[in-house]
Design a protein around this motif. Structure first.
Motif, PDB file in Angstrom:
ATOM      1  N   TYR A 141       0.836  -1.206   0.000  1.00  0.00           N
ATOM      2  CA  TYR A 141       0.000   0.000   0.000  1.00  0.00           C
ATOM      3  C   TYR A 141       0.871   1.258   0.000  1.00  0.00           C
ATOM      4  CZ  TYR A 141      -4.065  -2.869   1.368  1.00  0.00           C
ATOM      5  OH  TYR A 141      -5.078  -3.794   1.429  1.00  0.00           O
ATOM      6  N   LEU A 153      -0.177   3.031  -3.350  1.00  0.00           N
ATOM      7  CA  LEU A 153      -1.292   3.961  -3.198  1.00  0.00           C
ATOM      8  C   LEU A 153      -0.829   5.421  -3.246  1.00  0.00           C
ATOM      9  CD1 LEU A 153      -3.405   2.183  -0.433  1.00  0.00           C
ATOM     10  CD2 LEU A 153      -3.810   2.226  -2.893  1.00  0.00           C
ATOM     11  N   SER A 182       0.013   3.713   6.165  1.00  0.00           N
ATOM     12  CA  SER A 182       0.561   2.376   5.896  1.00  0.00           C
ATOM     13  C   SER A 182       1.848   2.147   6.684  1.00  0.00           C
ATOM     14  CB  SER A 182       0.835   2.211   4.401  1.00  0.00           C
ATOM     15  OG  SER A 182      -0.360   2.249   3.672  1.00  0.00           O
TER      16      SER A 182
END
Length: 191
Positions: free
Chosen positions: A61, A65, A74
């Motif tokens: 992530y 992301l 994260s």
């Protein structure tokens, strides 16, 4: 002759349908201590595996992301997973190969007490470390979804909050059962 205190104790045991009137035998205590050790080892393996999955998922992530909140959330969640794994290792009962040579009842009681203490405080060392990272991560999710309000954050926080509540309540229940086992073991020791 049995005194009134003993009569009342025996009556209470009989009325509660207690199967064993005698103290636990040494073999029974040894067997229970071994079962507890096995259960703790299995639980720890599951928890370490879950921590590894969290680390890998949130590392992905953080890499993939977009947005600072998702990346920061994260990374904080990874830190929490590593902290919780370390705390579990530090707090949990470990088997003792020399237990056969010591008072097995005292050893078993100490293991029960250690597990009870750890589980009763699961909110502090197990759940709380995840709150900052997951909170920031969920704020990032709300922002990415285009809804920056508190209601959006609460929507994203509802499921993890319910999961945390369930984990906390289950661990409190198990801790209460361990306290009962400790009290039962203590009552046999006092007889």
């Amino acid at each position: 002759m049995i005194d009134n205190g003993e009569t009342n104790r025996l009556r209470a045991i009989w009325q509660s349908n207690e199967a064993e009137l005698d103290a636990l035998s040494l073999d029974a205590v040894r067997e229970r201590a071994a079962r507890l050790g096995s259960a703790v080892e299995r639980r720890n393996r599951r928890e370490y595996g879950a921590a590894a999955i969290v680390v890998v998922m949130f590392a992905l992530y953080a890499a993939v992301l977009p947005g600072l909140l998702l990346k920061l959330g994260s990374l904080l969640t990874i830190a929490a997973a590593l902290f919780v794994a370390w705390q579990l290792s530090r707090r949990t009962s470990r088997s003792n190969p020399d237990a056969e040579m010591c008072d097995i009842r005292a050893f078993y009681r100490a293991r029960l007490a250690r597990e009870e203490y750890m589980l009763a405080r699961v909110g502090r060392w197990y759940l709380a470390p995840f709150v900052p990272g997951l909170g920031i991560f969920m704020a990032g999710q709300a922002k990415q979804a285009g809804t920056d309000g508190v209601a959006a954050w609460l929507f994203f926080a509802a499921l993890p909050a319910l999961v945390f509540l369930a984990i906390w309540l289950v661990n409190l229940r198990v801790a209460a059962k361990l306290r009962q086992q400790i009290a039962r073991l203590d009552s046999y020791s006092n007889d």
